[in-house]
Design an enzyme around this catalytic site. Sequence first.
Site, mmCIF file in Angstrom:
data_model
loop_
_atom_site.group_PDB
_atom_site.id
_atom_site.type_symbol
_atom_site.label_atom_id
_atom_site.label_comp_id
_atom_site.label_asym_id
_atom_site.label_seq_id
_atom_site.Cartn_x
_atom_site.Cartn_y
_atom_site.Cartn_z
ATOM 1 N N CYS A 137 1.807 -2.840 6.772
ATOM 2 C CA CYS A 137 1.942 -3.075 5.334
ATOM 3 C C CYS A 137 0.726 -3.844 4.809
ATOM 4 O O CYS A 137 0.366 -4.888 5.347
ATOM 5 C CB CYS A 137 3.220 -3.850 5.028
ATOM 6 S SG CYS A 137 3.376 -4.165 3.256
ATOM 7 N N GLY A 238 -0.080 10.247 7.524
ATOM 8 C CA GLY A 238 -1.140 10.184 6.526
ATOM 9 C C GLY A 238 -1.608 11.547 6.070
ATOM 10 O O GLY A 238 -2.066 12.363 6.864
ATOM 11 N N ARG A 262 4.779 10.685 1.465
ATOM 12 C CA ARG A 262 4.790 11.022 0.036
ATOM 13 C C ARG A 262 5.145 12.466 -0.247
ATOM 14 O O ARG A 262 5.774 12.763 -1.263
ATOM 15 C CB ARG A 262 3.435 10.653 -0.580
ATOM 16 C CG ARG A 262 3.250 9.153 -0.696
ATOM 17 C CD ARG A 262 1.823 8.779 -0.978
ATOM 18 N NE ARG A 262 0.948 9.104 0.142
ATOM 19 C CZ ARG A 262 -0.354 8.886 0.156
ATOM 20 N NH1 ARG A 262 -0.930 8.359 -0.901
ATOM 21 N NH2 ARG A 262 -1.081 9.191 1.217
#
Length: 366
Positions: A137, A238, A262
């Site tokens: 993070c 990623g 995402r």
Amino acid sequence: MAVTLELDTSRSGRASWQRPGGKASQQRHEIVRPLRIGPIELRTNLILAPMSGVTDSAFRRLVLDMSGPAVGMVVSEFVAAEGLTRGNRQALEMLRYTERERPISIQIFGAEPHRMALAARMVEDAGADVVDINCGCPAPKVVRRGGGAELMRQPERLRAVLRAVRRAVSIPVTVKIRAGWDESERNALEIGKLVEEEGAAMLAVHGRTRVQMYRGAADWELVRALHERLSIPVVGSGDLATAADVVARLRADMAAGAMIGRAAMRNPWIFAQAVALASGRAVTEPALEDRLRALVTFRRYLRETLPDRALIGRLRGMACRLSKGLPGSAALREEIGRAPTVEAIEETFAEFLDRLEDARKEPSWA
Ligand SMILES: Cc1cc2nc3c(=O)[nH]c(=O)nc-3n(C[C@H](O)[C@H](O)[C@H](O)COP(=O)(O)O)c2cc1C
């Protein structure tokens, strides 16, 4: 007539397409396959990435509904070890899941070995299948306190955290890292070794540094290097934007598995699409009614725990993402932004899809 194309990849992991019977079909092997994490065997090596503010139980179930058994495992949002162990209500809520979400991994963050061990024990007591340690993070409020990506700069602290957590629980412990802190501190290979030495059952790697945040491209050569050097499974994260990206990375043997973030937010069907593609079937775009079904399903799940005023923003975001790329979606986004209630959002979305459906049926005279 639709022609099914198959995927061909070079060592770069970039995709190109061939007709069946070409080189690609001769090379085909099981690239989407079960993945072992300690004693647990995941159905597939495709994992829903942890995303704070996104991967709550409602979203995880949405992805499972849309992609079915193609999803190997889901991961929770990160949960603060401090909050959990001090009885913070919001943190405790994050331990909730339904049986259908298994196997489920719950991710914790923090820097203090004793507290991380207590938090991991709470995760195990909540019945989770896996506990994951966040070492990636980038948020200032997390790294300032020594957690997230800051743990990659403090290898001995990370070692102590892992030892304490491993001693505290019997479920598999996994770790998620970035490439390093910045360009001058790209130490993922050393950290990967340490994580393996300390008995973690899996390593997930997001190939960007902390300083990069989400800029630039994720470094999949780094993922490949870890995959080749470690004996524990290394899962890459990623920029897996499409099913073709997922299949290309796995076919090029860059990782033992793929973690999708995402892309699943706008395309919860992506796991099923990747399985279809990997087995030589065509990827089908979700039908318009599937998009509406996804929105309604998500609203139903959100309403189980959230009052309307809290869920309206989540529903607006989902409606906008589900319509992305469709003709007229920019205007729809504005309309959705103005829709004052949950019902109005759904109606606006349904009417938009109806108009598209009608337009598709109209004969073209051109
Ligand atoms: C909104 C958002 C929240 C995220 N929260 C977390 C998190 O809680 N824990 C974590 O390890 N990674 C988190 N990530 C990083 C993702 O797990 C993933 O590694 C990253 O987004 C790259 O993958 P993608 O390109 O498929 O999204 C988050 C990413 C996004 C976009």
